[in-house]
Structure formats: structure tokens, C-alpha cells
Design a protein around this motif. Sequence first.
Motif, mmCIF file in Angstrom:
data_model
loop_
_atom_site.group_PDB
_atom_site.id
_atom_site.type_symbol
_atom_site.label_atom_id
_atom_site.label_comp_id
_atom_site.label_asym_id
_atom_site.label_seq_id
_atom_site.Cartn_x
_atom_site.Cartn_y
_atom_site.Cartn_z
ATOM 1 N N ILE A 191 0.843 -1.187 0.000
ATOM 2 C CA ILE A 191 0.000 0.000 0.000
ATOM 3 C C ILE A 191 0.884 1.244 0.000
ATOM 4 O O ILE A 191 1.777 1.383 0.838
ATOM 5 N N LEU A 192 0.645 2.140 -0.946
ATOM 6 C CA LEU A 192 1.445 3.353 -1.055
ATOM 7 C C LEU A 192 0.959 4.400 -0.058
ATOM 8 O O LEU A 192 -0.235 4.509 0.213
ATOM 9 N N THR A 193 1.883 5.185 0.466
ATOM 10 C CA THR A 193 1.527 6.219 1.433
ATOM 11 C C THR A 193 0.940 7.433 0.712
ATOM 12 O O THR A 193 1.165 7.638 -0.489
ATOM 13 N N HIS A 200 2.707 11.888 -7.364
ATOM 14 C CA HIS A 200 2.413 11.464 -8.744
ATOM 15 C C HIS A 200 0.908 11.359 -8.952
ATOM 16 O O HIS A 200 0.377 10.274 -9.209
ATOM 17 N N PRO A 201 0.181 12.468 -8.859
ATOM 18 C CA PRO A 201 -1.289 12.414 -8.987
ATOM 19 C C PRO A 201 -1.741 11.967 -10.365
ATOM 20 O O PRO A 201 -1.288 12.499 -11.378
ATOM 21 N N ASN A 241 -5.589 7.952 -2.391
ATOM 22 C CA ASN A 241 -5.365 7.559 -0.998
ATOM 23 C C ASN A 241 -6.452 6.636 -0.455
ATOM 24 O O ASN A 241 -6.280 6.040 0.607
ATOM 25 N N ASP A 242 -7.563 6.520 -1.171
ATOM 26 C CA ASP A 242 -8.621 5.590 -0.775
ATOM 27 C C ASP A 242 -8.358 4.257 -1.463
ATOM 28 O O ASP A 242 -8.391 4.172 -2.695
ATOM 29 N N LEU A 243 -8.127 3.220 -0.693
ATOM 30 C CA LEU A 243 -7.709 1.926 -1.214
ATOM 31 C C LEU A 243 -8.689 1.392 -2.257
ATOM 32 O O LEU A 243 -9.873 1.212 -1.967
#
Length: 299
Positions: A191-193, A200-201, A241-243
Motif C-alpha cells: 500500500i502506497l503512502t 504522482h497524482p 489515498n482511498d484503497l
Amino acid sequence: MNSYTQQFIEEFKQENQNQGRLLISCPDQPGIVASVSNFLYEHDANIIESSQYTTDPDKGTFFMRIEFRADHLKAKETHISEAFKEVARKFSMKWKLSCVCDLKKTAIFVSKELHCLRELLWEWQSGDLMTDIALVISNHEEGREIVESFNLPFYYIPANKEIRKEVEQQQLDLLDQYDVDLIILARYMQILTPDFVAAHPHRIINIHHSFLPAFVGASPHKRAYERGVKLIGATSHYVTNDLDEGPIIEQDIMRVDHRDHVTDLKKIGRSIERSVLARAMKWDLEDRIIVHENKTIVF
């Protein structure tokens, strides 16, 4: 990169040095298409493909993708971009102009399962994914042999939640070093922080091994089997940011039945994942995607 692939890429760049793409989104109003078309005509450009979409005919958002050809485009690119700012200002546009011959640089992240990585490398070698694969990063060594067989840099960086910040800093440094434009998570099981994602949007594409929004998170095949589903699928999406809830790019499914156990579902799922991720990556490379809120417009 082997010589065959290098030759393929150089030929593509040469053939497309005068071809450009223009992506546009703005509030819908009369005159947008006419203004853009006239602008390209005034700059000696010939439109070869045009697609458009409006979310609501009355007060929606307008989206447009144009491919065009213009002699000596690379030499005129800066001038055309500067001149287009006036059109963009008039219609409050978000826009991107690019030359087709300027290939995006890609980084692939992978863990132990290599089926998606193999598919992307094969598609790339065959000329179906026009990109400069700059490097592959993995938290396991399993992928080294296949990556290095393509003469690509392979970086093994062990990762777990205790050292995630340090690991991601190493990864970000490498991405900066290689000037990467697009990141592909080819079954990278970390999972990326929020900091990594923010850097990198809408430039990180993930493959999730279920047909979202069903079975978000880990072990989707086990949960699908326990639920007794008759269809399984895979979803490629931009990372937020939402998995597993980022803008969806592509999905596909295959039929299963009561005879299929968890191992069968995983095997069937791998086939879907490979093709779904490759299509999503290709569409991004070809500038066919515009993100709008938490959705995508794919031309």
C-alpha cells in the motif's frame, strides 16, 4: 532494451514526429469545437482524429481529444502551445498538448506474481505499448531474470510497513533519476503512502484482482468463492489515498461456476488482469484518458 525493440521505437518516433495530440476539458458552451478547429487550421495542422463528450448538454463539462498532423511540429511545438493559451483562457480550459514522438517514460512496480509484468514486457517488445520502460522496481527478487533478459534495469528494494517511509524515498529518488512520467503497479502488493501518491497524482495505474467495487482489498478470490459468484473480473484504476477506489480506467470479466475453487478463480483472474492492465496502460500512453472527479473519460 534489445536492438529489435530499440529499432521499433526509433521507427515509431520517426513516423510520428509531425503528429500531435490535444486533450481538453472545460465548461461546455457554444463555439469550442469551432475555435479549436480554426486554431489548428491557422497553424497548418490537419485533424486526423477527433472525439468529444459532454456530461450535460445544458451546464455540463466538455471533453475533447484531437490528433493532428503538422509539418515540423517539434520545431513549432512551443509556439503553438503559447498561442493556444488565448483559446484556453477564453473557454477556461484545462488542456495538454503533446507530440506523439515524445514517448512517456514508465516505471513498473511488481512483487512475486509476474504474470502482469510478463504481459507488459511482451506487449512492449511487440510494439503494442509505445513507451520507454525506464526501470522495474520490486520488493522481491523473482522478477530479476525476466527483466534483465530485456536489458532493463531491475531494482530490488525490500519493503514492509516498518520501513515504508525509507523504502518510498528510495523509490521516489529513482523515479526522479529516471525522469519517470507513468508508474504501473503490476501486482505490487504494497500500500502506497499519501505522500507517494501525492507526488504522482493520476500518474499511478494499479491492477486490482476483482471487479470493483466488489471485494476491495486483500484475498478477493477467496471472498468471491465464499460468496459463490458466477462472474469474476479485474479492474485497472488510478491510485488515490482511498484503497482501490481511484478513477476506474478499464474492467473485464469471465464466467465461473460452482466447480471452480479458489485456485481456479485465481488462474482465470490472472488472464483477465493481464489484458485489463495492458489496455489501461496503452490508453494512458496514447493520451486517451481524462480524469473527471472520481471517474475517467476514455476516448
